[in-house]
Design an enzyme around this catalytic site. Structure first.
Site, mmCIF file in Angstrom:
data_model
loop_
_atom_site.group_PDB
_atom_site.id
_atom_site.type_symbol
_atom_site.label_atom_id
_atom_site.label_comp_id
_atom_site.label_asym_id
_atom_site.label_seq_id
_atom_site.Cartn_x
_atom_site.Cartn_y
_atom_site.Cartn_z
ATOM 1 N N LYS A 154 78.559 -15.788 -14.271
ATOM 2 C CA LYS A 154 78.614 -16.722 -13.155
ATOM 3 C C LYS A 154 79.987 -17.380 -13.093
ATOM 4 C CE LYS A 154 77.747 -21.044 -12.546
ATOM 5 N NZ LYS A 154 78.718 -21.341 -11.478
ATOM 6 N N GLU A 229 82.910 -23.539 -25.332
ATOM 7 C CA GLU A 229 84.349 -23.847 -25.305
ATOM 8 C C GLU A 229 84.483 -25.033 -24.366
ATOM 9 O OE1 GLU A 229 86.528 -22.499 -27.178
ATOM 10 O OE2 GLU A 229 85.804 -20.479 -27.654
ATOM 11 N N CYS A 263 92.343 -26.684 -21.022
ATOM 12 C CA CYS A 263 91.657 -27.353 -22.127
ATOM 13 C C CYS A 263 92.561 -27.517 -23.335
ATOM 14 C CB CYS A 263 90.399 -26.586 -22.488
ATOM 15 S SG CYS A 263 90.693 -24.835 -22.633
ATOM 16 N N GLU A 355 89.875 -36.787 -21.488
ATOM 17 C CA GLU A 355 90.552 -35.623 -20.918
ATOM 18 C C GLU A 355 90.812 -35.881 -19.438
ATOM 19 O OE1 GLU A 355 88.296 -31.900 -20.590
ATOM 20 O OE2 GLU A 355 90.042 -30.940 -21.470
HETATM 21 P P1 NAD Z 1 81.747 -27.865 -15.551
HETATM 22 O O1 NAD Z 1 81.196 -28.092 -16.911
HETATM 23 O O2 NAD Z 1 81.310 -28.743 -14.468
HETATM 24 O O3 NAD Z 1 81.415 -26.381 -15.055
HETATM 25 C C1 NAD Z 1 81.682 -25.233 -15.805
HETATM 26 C C2 NAD Z 1 80.747 -24.136 -15.352
HETATM 27 O O4 NAD Z 1 79.411 -24.520 -15.668
HETATM 28 C C3 NAD Z 1 80.757 -23.862 -13.845
HETATM 29 O O5 NAD Z 1 80.596 -22.478 -13.613
HETATM 30 C C4 NAD Z 1 79.540 -24.617 -13.359
HETATM 31 O O6 NAD Z 1 78.983 -24.078 -12.191
HETATM 32 C C5 NAD Z 1 78.581 -24.432 -14.531
HETATM 33 N N1 NAD Z 1 77.540 -25.455 -14.627
HETATM 34 C C6 NAD Z 1 77.557 -26.733 -14.180
HETATM 35 N N2 NAD Z 1 76.391 -27.345 -14.446
HETATM 36 C C7 NAD Z 1 75.607 -26.451 -15.090
HETATM 37 C C8 NAD Z 1 74.286 -26.485 -15.631
HETATM 38 N N3 NAD Z 1 73.538 -27.580 -15.558
HETATM 39 N N4 NAD Z 1 73.800 -25.364 -16.221
HETATM 40 C C9 NAD Z 1 74.553 -24.263 -16.337
HETATM 41 N N5 NAD Z 1 75.791 -24.150 -15.821
HETATM 42 C C10 NAD Z 1 76.335 -25.244 -15.222
HETATM 43 O O7 NAD Z 1 83.306 -27.845 -15.788
HETATM 44 P P2 NAD Z 1 84.464 -27.560 -14.734
HETATM 45 O O8 NAD Z 1 84.609 -28.816 -13.957
HETATM 46 O O9 NAD Z 1 84.249 -26.302 -14.012
HETATM 47 O O10 NAD Z 1 85.704 -27.303 -15.712
HETATM 48 C C11 NAD Z 1 86.482 -28.326 -16.245
HETATM 49 C C12 NAD Z 1 86.105 -28.644 -17.689
HETATM 50 O O11 NAD Z 1 86.016 -27.469 -18.483
HETATM 51 C C13 NAD Z 1 87.101 -29.504 -18.403
HETATM 52 O O12 NAD Z 1 86.450 -30.562 -19.044
HETATM 53 C C14 NAD Z 1 87.755 -28.585 -19.443
HETATM 54 O O13 NAD Z 1 88.215 -29.180 -20.586
HETATM 55 C C15 NAD Z 1 86.695 -27.643 -19.750
HETATM 56 N N6 NAD Z 1 87.247 -26.350 -20.170
HETATM 57 C C16 NAD Z 1 87.250 -25.997 -21.488
HETATM 58 C C17 NAD Z 1 87.795 -24.786 -21.897
HETATM 59 C C18 NAD Z 1 87.791 -24.333 -23.305
HETATM 60 O O14 NAD Z 1 88.069 -23.183 -23.562
HETATM 61 N N7 NAD Z 1 87.483 -25.159 -24.266
HETATM 62 C C19 NAD Z 1 88.334 -23.934 -20.950
HETATM 63 C C20 NAD Z 1 88.320 -24.323 -19.641
HETATM 64 C C21 NAD Z 1 87.767 -25.518 -19.249
#
Ligand code: NAD
Length: 455
Positions: A154, A229, A263, A355
């Site tokens: 997804k 992650e 991140c 962050e």
């Molecule tokens: P998010 O957690 O809102 O969403 C990430 C993904 O999860 C999206 O595809 C979203 O649709 C899905 N999602 C949201 N709610 C969900 C649920 N209840 N059940 C299952 N899936 C769900 O994050 P974002 O806003 O897309 O990304 C930004 C964040 O991601 C930042 O905090 C960043 O630090 C983190 N990030 C971490 C890494 C890493 O490798 N550690 C890499 C990239 C981003």
């Protein structure tokens, strides 16, 4: 079917509309993946390897197309986007060597022979965020497929286009129906279903710590395997004995790359007191020199933020503090935000603790090595970090003392597909990439074969 309008963050213009899958459509895709699993698992290792290499070759043939899609969909600079598409190719090539090398152990025992085998799990669900749509997808599906699993993936609602194209290229490469399926849609619908559907045996989630915790709790119900992650608040520690000019020249892109939506962003710079003034005076021209222009311009070094909402969030952090200096950013349409430097006054400030996920860095002085380590570790996160010093012993001591998964000395480069990547503390759980990644998509089975003759 409901749809989501994909917007170009550099212009705010609509690019296209993408359907959002329902729970029923998600279930159907998961069930196709479950049906495809036995044949994919049992395929001759060399044949699975050949299909992954063909997939890699097709990605290579489409680097420019994929990069162009990412520039338009995500506002990534052309340089970054071409690197990201190349990373998917490289990850597929690297893990295409795995099917023929998934070896187990033969352990000495009395009365027979004992072997271990790595059994693939079944269907793996990969949930990708919007900040690095291509690499994070590939880090999941490359090793998962190589180990003999089928994959449902997804993409984030905001950035589905490159993942959809990668799904098509996988089919074109000859992956059988159901082996690799991209399902665009909402986290609360498609992502949530990966967690609750019993046929999905592992979830790989990259995204916010908040959502990651919910997914971890959801996976507990079925003792579902899980990789997380999550976020970061990584420190760039600059000692007075370092090459200060080099450290100051490198610091901006260690946090402002991808407009800070990384991140691993080194969003806290710790500078030894005796070098602090000189470092800050060298940092200012380096920040002002960053070329923040249309990401489609091949010379662009930084593009816009992903969305209006993300810009509002970043602005909220900056409104709470005094800004020391900024770089430039285009005006007019697009979710632009200039590279911004804040001289932090206190470890309690939100800008120091949380962050930001935007082009904002906080700088703070430290007295000595012990205080540098204490400040670096004073966070719930632990993803990455950098150490600048000419003293090899100090570099080693501090690298070992910082509680983070990915440290780099005298550089900020710390992500390579052939080395492990992941977080300490609340930055994550498990590791991606590196030589062991395919094993993380298997369970170890122990088999004892008795050498007793017939009774
Ligand atoms: P998010 O957690 O809102 O969403 C990430 C993904 O999860 C999206 O595809 C979203 O649709 C899905 N999602 C949201 N709610 C969900 C649920 N209840 N059940 C299952 N899936 C769900 O994050 P974002 O806003 O897309 O990304 C930004 C964040 O991601 C930042 O905090 C960043 O630090 C983190 N990030 C971490 C890494 C890493 O490798 N550690 C890499 C990239 C981003």
């Amino acid at each position: 079917m409901s749809t989501h309008v994909v917007v170009n963050p550099a212009t705010e213009e609509a690019v296209t509309e993408v359907g959002s899958a329902s729970v029923e459509e998600t279930d159907a895709a998961i069930e196709r993946a479950a049906e495809a699993f036995p044949a994919w698992r049992d395929m001759a290792p060399g044949e699975r390897a050949r299909l992954l290499r063909r997939f890699a070759a097709l990605v290579d043939d489409h680097i420019d197309e994929l990069a162009e899609l990412e520039v338009r969909n995500s506002g990534h600079t052309w340089g970054n986007a071409t690197w990201e598409a190349g990373n998917v190719r490289d990850v597929l090539n690297y893990y295409s060597a795995a099917p023929e090398r998934m070896t187990g152990l033969q352990i000495p025992v009395a009365g027979g022979i004992n072997i271990t085998v790595h059994e693939p799990l079944g269907v793996v669900g990969i949930i990708v965020p919007w900040n690095f749509p291509m690499p994070i997808a590939g880090w999941g599906f490359g090793p998962a497929l190589a180990a003999g699993n089928t994959v449902v993936l997804k993409p984030a609602e905001l950035t589905p286009l490159t993942a959809i194209r990668l799904g098509e290229l996988g089919r074109e490469a000859g992956l059988p129906d159901g082996v690799f399926t991209v399902i665009p849609g909402k986290g609360s619908v498609v992502g949530e279903r990966f967690v609750t559907h019993p046929a999905v045996r592992k979830v790989c989630f990259t995204g916010s710590t908040e959502v990651g915790k919910r997914i971890m709790a959801g996976c507990a119900d079925q003792v579902k395997r899980l990789t997380l992650e999550l976020g970061g608040k990584s420190a760039n520690i600059v000692f007075a004995d370092s090459d200060l000019a080099k450290a100051a020249a490198a610091a901006p892109m260690a946090v402002f790359d991808n407009a800070g939506q990384d991140c691993c962003a080194r969003s806290r710079i710790l500078v030894e007191q005796s070098a602090y003034d000189e470092f800050v005076s060298l940092l200012e021209p380096a920040v002002q020199g960053i070329k923040v222009v249309d990401p489609a311009d091949h010379s662009s070094e930084m593009g816009p933020l992903i969305s209006a909402q993300q810009r509002t969030t970043v602005q909220g952090f900056v409104d709470e503090v005094d800004v020391a200096f900024t770089g430039s950013a285009p005006s007019g349409s697009g979710f632009w935000f200039p590279p911004t430097v804040v001289l932090a006054d206190s470890v309690d400030q939100r800008i120091w603790r949380e962050e930001v996920f935007g082009p904002v860095v906080a700088v703070m002085p430290f007295r000595d090595e012990a205080e540098a380590v204490q400040l670096a570790n004073d966070t719930e996160f632990g993803l990455s970090g950098s150490i600048y010093t000419r003293d090899v012993g100090k570099a080693l001591r501090v690298s070992r003392a910082v509680e983070a998964g990915n440290l780099s000395v005298n550089t900020h480069a710390s992500v390579r597909y052939w080395t492990p990547f992941g977080g300490f503390k609340q930055s994550g759980l498990g590791r991606e990439l590196g030589p062991d990644a395919p094993n993380a998509f298997t369970d170890v089975k122990n088999i004892f074969i008795s050498d007793e003759g017939p009774a």
